[in-house]
Write a protein that holds these residues in place. Structure first.
Motif, PDB file in Angstrom:
ATOM      1  N   PRO A 187      45.584  53.524 -42.384  1.00 14.62           N
ATOM      2  CA  PRO A 187      44.590  54.405 -41.761  1.00 14.62           C
ATOM      3  C   PRO A 187      43.233  54.242 -42.417  1.00 14.62           C
ATOM      4  O   PRO A 187      43.144  54.009 -43.632  1.00 14.62           O
ATOM      5  CB  PRO A 187      45.148  55.816 -42.007  1.00 14.62           C
ATOM      6  CG  PRO A 187      46.190  55.696 -43.066  1.00 14.62           C
ATOM      7  CD  PRO A 187      46.583  54.251 -43.191  1.00 14.62           C
ATOM      8  N   GLY A 188      42.186  54.364 -41.622  1.00  9.76           N
ATOM      9  CA  GLY A 188      40.823  54.352 -42.170  1.00  9.76           C
ATOM     10  C   GLY A 188      40.451  55.767 -42.565  1.00  9.76           C
ATOM     11  O   GLY A 188      40.791  56.232 -43.646  1.00  9.76           O
ATOM     12  N   ARG A 189      39.767  56.491 -41.667  1.00  9.73           N
ATOM     13  CA  ARG A 189      39.480  57.920 -41.911  1.00  9.73           C
ATOM     14  C   ARG A 189      39.962  58.712 -40.718  1.00  9.73           C
ATOM     15  O   ARG A 189      39.305  58.802 -39.697  1.00  9.73           O
ATOM     16  CB  ARG A 189      37.991  58.142 -42.166  1.00  9.73           C
ATOM     17  CG  ARG A 189      37.604  57.811 -43.596  1.00  9.73           C
ATOM     18  CD  ARG A 189      36.258  58.335 -43.994  1.00  9.73           C
ATOM     19  NE  ARG A 189      36.308  59.370 -45.030  1.00  9.73           N
ATOM     20  CZ  ARG A 189      36.664  59.155 -46.287  1.00  9.73           C
ATOM     21  NH1 ARG A 189      37.069  57.975 -46.674  1.00  9.73           N
ATOM     22  NH2 ARG A 189      36.644  60.147 -47.168  1.00  9.73           N
ATOM     23  N   ILE A 190      41.162  59.281 -40.906  1.00 15.89           N
ATOM     24  CA  ILE A 190      41.777  60.097 -39.853  1.00 15.89           C
ATOM     25  C   ILE A 190      41.716  61.549 -40.342  1.00 15.89           C
ATOM     26  O   ILE A 190      42.115  61.824 -41.485  1.00 15.89           O
ATOM     27  CB  ILE A 190      43.262  59.678 -39.631  1.00 15.89           C
ATOM     28  CG1 ILE A 190      43.445  58.153 -39.578  1.00 15.89           C
ATOM     29  CG2 ILE A 190      43.820  60.356 -38.388  1.00 15.89           C
ATOM     30  CD1 ILE A 190      42.911  57.452 -38.386  1.00 15.89           C
ATOM     31  N   ILE A 221      31.454  53.893 -39.260  1.00 22.11           N
ATOM     32  CA  ILE A 221      32.592  53.573 -38.382  1.00 22.11           C
ATOM     33  C   ILE A 221      32.048  53.201 -37.005  1.00 22.11           C
ATOM     34  O   ILE A 221      31.397  54.022 -36.351  1.00 22.11           O
ATOM     35  CB  ILE A 221      33.551  54.791 -38.269  1.00 22.11           C
ATOM     36  CG1 ILE A 221      34.060  55.192 -39.656  1.00 22.11           C
ATOM     37  CG2 ILE A 221      34.706  54.486 -37.319  1.00 22.11           C
ATOM     38  CD1 ILE A 221      34.853  56.494 -39.691  1.00 22.11           C
ATOM     39  N   PRO A 222      32.281  51.950 -36.557  1.00 23.86           N
ATOM     40  CA  PRO A 222      31.719  51.542 -35.266  1.00 23.86           C
ATOM     41  C   PRO A 222      32.038  52.511 -34.123  1.00 23.86           C
ATOM     42  O   PRO A 222      31.182  52.755 -33.268  1.00 23.86           O
ATOM     43  CB  PRO A 222      32.340  50.156 -35.044  1.00 23.86           C
ATOM     44  CG  PRO A 222      32.475  49.623 -36.434  1.00 23.86           C
ATOM     45  CD  PRO A 222      32.881  50.811 -37.271  1.00 23.86           C
ATOM     46  N   LEU A 223      33.235  53.097 -34.105  1.00 22.43           N
ATOM     47  CA  LEU A 223      33.532  54.042 -33.023  1.00 22.43           C
ATOM     48  C   LEU A 223      32.878  55.414 -33.257  1.00 22.43           C
ATOM     49  O   LEU A 223      33.016  56.325 -32.442  1.00 22.43           O
ATOM     50  CB  LEU A 223      35.044  54.176 -32.798  1.00 22.43           C
ATOM     51  CG  LEU A 223      35.691  52.977 -32.093  1.00 22.43           C
ATOM     52  CD1 LEU A 223      37.203  53.165 -31.942  1.00 22.43           C
ATOM     53  CD2 LEU A 223      35.084  52.712 -30.718  1.00 22.43           C
ATOM     54  N   LEU A 253      45.131  47.780 -39.397  1.00 16.96           N
ATOM     55  CA  LEU A 253      44.386  49.017 -39.620  1.00 16.96           C
ATOM     56  C   LEU A 253      44.216  49.828 -38.344  1.00 16.96           C
ATOM     57  O   LEU A 253      44.107  49.267 -37.258  1.00 16.96           O
ATOM     58  CB  LEU A 253      42.984  48.679 -40.151  1.00 16.96           C
ATOM     59  CG  LEU A 253      42.927  47.819 -41.413  1.00 16.96           C
ATOM     60  CD1 LEU A 253      41.472  47.605 -41.818  1.00 16.96           C
ATOM     61  CD2 LEU A 253      43.700  48.467 -42.537  1.00 16.96           C
ATOM     62  N   ILE A 254      44.186  51.137 -38.543  1.00 21.48           N
ATOM     63  CA  ILE A 254      43.754  52.048 -37.473  1.00 21.48           C
ATOM     64  C   ILE A 254      42.530  52.740 -38.060  1.00 21.48           C
ATOM     65  O   ILE A 254      42.655  53.698 -38.836  1.00 21.48           O
ATOM     66  CB  ILE A 254      44.864  53.053 -37.117  1.00 21.48           C
ATOM     67  CG1 ILE A 254      46.131  52.308 -36.688  1.00 21.48           C
ATOM     68  CG2 ILE A 254      44.388  54.004 -36.021  1.00 21.48           C
ATOM     69  CD1 ILE A 254      47.310  53.183 -36.406  1.00 21.48           C
ATOM     70  N   ASP A 255      41.358  52.192 -37.778  1.00 18.30           N
ATOM     71  CA  ASP A 255      40.174  52.634 -38.525  1.00 18.30           C
ATOM     72  C   ASP A 255      38.902  52.683 -37.692  1.00 18.30           C
ATOM     73  O   ASP A 255      37.802  52.778 -38.261  1.00 18.30           O
ATOM     74  CB  ASP A 255      39.966  51.727 -39.745  1.00 18.30           C
ATOM     75  CG  ASP A 255      39.499  50.326 -39.353  1.00 18.30           C
ATOM     76  OD1 ASP A 255      39.637  49.954 -38.166  1.00 18.30           O
ATOM     77  OD2 ASP A 255      38.980  49.611 -40.220  1.00 18.30           O
ATOM     78  N   GLY A 256      39.031  52.602 -36.371  1.00 17.84           N
ATOM     79  CA  GLY A 256      37.835  52.666 -35.520  1.00 17.84           C
ATOM     80  C   GLY A 256      36.866  51.533 -35.788  1.00 17.84           C
ATOM     81  O   GLY A 256      35.679  51.633 -35.481  1.00 17.84           O
ATOM     82  N   GLY A 257      37.370  50.443 -36.409  1.00 21.86           N
ATOM     83  CA  GLY A 257      36.517  49.275 -36.676  1.00 21.86           C
ATOM     84  C   GLY A 257      35.791  49.345 -38.015  1.00 21.86           C
ATOM     85  O   GLY A 257      34.921  48.518 -38.307  1.00 21.86           O
ATOM     86  N   MET A 258      36.175  50.324 -38.886  1.00 20.97           N
ATOM     87  CA  MET A 258      35.432  50.578 -40.134  1.00 20.97           C
ATOM     88  C   MET A 258      35.417  49.371 -41.092  1.00 20.97           C
ATOM     89  O   MET A 258      34.380  49.019 -41.637  1.00 20.97           O
ATOM     90  CB  MET A 258      36.064  51.792 -40.828  1.00 20.97           C
ATOM     91  CG  MET A 258      35.373  52.236 -42.086  1.00 20.97           C
ATOM     92  SD  MET A 258      36.184  53.711 -42.770  1.00 20.97           S
ATOM     93  CE  MET A 258      37.604  52.994 -43.600  1.00 20.97           C
ATOM     94  N   VAL A 259      36.597  48.765 -41.285  1.00 21.49           N
ATOM     95  CA  VAL A 259      36.677  47.635 -42.233  1.00 21.49           C
ATOM     96  C   VAL A 259      36.291  46.355 -41.511  1.00 21.49           C
ATOM     97  O   VAL A 259      36.813  46.059 -40.437  1.00 21.49           O
ATOM     98  CB  VAL A 259      38.113  47.529 -42.813  1.00 21.49           C
ATOM     99  CG1 VAL A 259      38.266  46.267 -43.650  1.00 21.49           C
ATOM    100  CG2 VAL A 259      38.436  48.764 -43.647  1.00 21.49           C
ATOM    101  N   LYS A 260      35.391  45.606 -42.119  1.00 24.54           N
ATOM    102  CA  LYS A 260      34.876  44.429 -41.397  1.00 24.54           C
ATOM    103  C   LYS A 260      35.646  43.142 -41.716  1.00 24.54           C
ATOM    104  O   LYS A 260      35.403  42.113 -41.106  1.00 24.54           O
ATOM    105  CB  LYS A 260      33.385  44.265 -41.684  1.00 24.54           C
ATOM    106  CG  LYS A 260      32.603  45.388 -41.024  1.00 24.54           C
ATOM    107  CD  LYS A 260      31.126  45.364 -41.327  1.00 24.54           C
ATOM    108  CE  LYS A 260      30.440  46.571 -40.717  1.00 24.54           C
ATOM    109  NZ  LYS A 260      30.897  47.866 -41.284  1.00 24.54           N
ATOM    110  N   ALA A 261      36.564  43.217 -42.677  1.00 20.82           N
ATOM    111  CA  ALA A 261      37.343  42.015 -43.002  1.00 20.82           C
ATOM    112  C   ALA A 261      38.275  41.661 -41.846  1.00 20.82           C
ATOM    113  O   ALA A 261      38.691  42.543 -41.102  1.00 20.82           O
ATOM    114  CB  ALA A 261      38.186  42.284 -44.254  1.00 20.82           C
ATOM    115  N   PHE A 262      38.618  40.362 -41.731  1.00 21.61           N
ATOM    116  CA  PHE A 262      39.569  39.931 -40.697  1.00 21.61           C
ATOM    117  C   PHE A 262      40.957  40.406 -41.053  1.00 21.61           C
ATOM    118  O   PHE A 262      41.301  40.532 -42.217  1.00 21.61           O
ATOM    119  CB  PHE A 262      39.569  38.398 -40.569  1.00 21.61           C
ATOM    120  CG  PHE A 262      38.323  37.887 -39.925  1.00 21.61           C
ATOM    121  CD1 PHE A 262      38.099  38.057 -38.571  1.00 21.61           C
ATOM    122  CD2 PHE A 262      37.358  37.249 -40.682  1.00 21.61           C
ATOM    123  CE1 PHE A 262      36.930  37.587 -37.975  1.00 21.61           C
ATOM    124  CE2 PHE A 262      36.200  36.783 -40.095  1.00 21.61           C
ATOM    125  CZ  PHE A 262      35.984  36.938 -38.745  1.00 21.61           C
TER     126      PHE A 262
END
Ligand code: NAP
Length: 262
Positions: A187-190, A221-223, A253-262
């Protein structure tokens, strides 16, 4: 799509609140029988009642401190006694405390190991005979986006979440022959109590309000927002379902696109 979860026996560790609770709720919505756990009996009882009333599914609960070997042994046995099997195991845990290297001694490192990694090792060990006997199963681990990108000030999480991923990858190789599929989610930020606590730590350090911390972080967070436990749980439930027949050994990840690594 039929998830094939009707009457399946699902065990969710650390599930009286937050992501674990949302995951238990979603499995129950799909008709699974669910065992929930946590250390506080009153919270657990209330959560079990809430899930039962909302879904009509069978929910059992057992007080269990997942850092204790005997508690995990007892928990799996209680699940098998109640449901006859364990089809799905969700490894979840409380979050280890925030801090940097200088903040922790052996005791804190040992506890973080027991909470995050040792609990998973023990739970997998206990459920395997039942899954093997039943011809297969699904295991999903809830870790953190820190397995892709370390989070400042969360050194215990950064260390043990990557270990969870390593263990799960190895297990995916060893357990495939038994038709047991295992995956790990970060999880990213849930929006849960844990995230509120972490935001409070940052707010205290920066001398700003918790609301301002949230606003600042949402901009990364992109979303554009924190995720909800419900949208997080939907992914876990798919991975833990009969509909998942070919995804194993993955960590994502479930992070709304937060982490930019592949
Ligand atoms: P949460 O809201 O704090 O809920 C944690 C749950 O775990 C509670 O039900 C708690 O119940 C239980 N628990 C804690 N320690 C336990 C123990 N020793 N034995 C049994 N149950 C225990 O946390 P969350 O946000 O759902 O997070 C779940 C996991 O995901 C944590 O490891 C967290 O670090 C990780 N994570 C979450 C996010 C996020 O966005 N929310 C991001 C990255 C990582 P009791 O206290 O009553 O035992």
């Amino acid at each position: 799509m039929d998830l094939g979860l009707t009457n399946k026996a699902v065990l969710v560790l650390a599930s009286s609140k937050g992501l674990g609770k949302a995951t238990a709720m979603k499995f129950a919505e799909e008709g699974a029988r669910v065992m929930i756990t946590g250390r506080d009996g009153e919270t657990l009882k209330a959560t079990a009642k809430e899930i039962k009333e909302k879904t009509g599914s069978r929910i059992e609960y057992e007080v269990c401190d997942i850092t204790k070997k005997e508690d995990i042994k007892n928990l799996v046995q209680k699940t098998v006694d109640a449901f006859g099997n364990v089809d799905v195991l969700i490894n979840n845990a409380g979050g280890p405390p925030a801090g940097t290297f200088d903040d922790f001694g052996d005791e804190e490192w040992e506890y973080a190991f027991q909470l995050t990694l040792q609990s998973m090792i023990r739970a997998v060990r206990e459920v395997l005979p039942h899954m093997r006997k039943n011809g297969g199963g699904r295991i999903v681990n809830i870790a953190s986006s820190s397995f892709k990108q370390p989070i400042d000030g969360l050194i215990l999480s950064n260390t043990f979440r990557t270990a969870i991923m390593g263990l799960a990858k190895s297990l995916s190789q060893e357990l495939a022959k038994d038709q047991i599929l295992i995956n790990t989610i970060g999880p990213g930020r849930i929006g849960t109590d844990r995230i509120k606590e972490l935001d409070q730590v940052i707010a205290g350090k920066k001398g700003i309000s918790v609301e301002d911390v949230k606003n600042e972080l949402e901009q990364t967070i992109p979303l554009g927002r924190y995720g909800t436990p419900e949208e997080f749980a939907r992914v876990i439930v798919f991975l833990g379902s009969e509909a998942n027949t070919y995804v194993t050994g993955q960590a994502f990840l479930i992070d709304g696109g937060m982490v930019k690594a592949f």
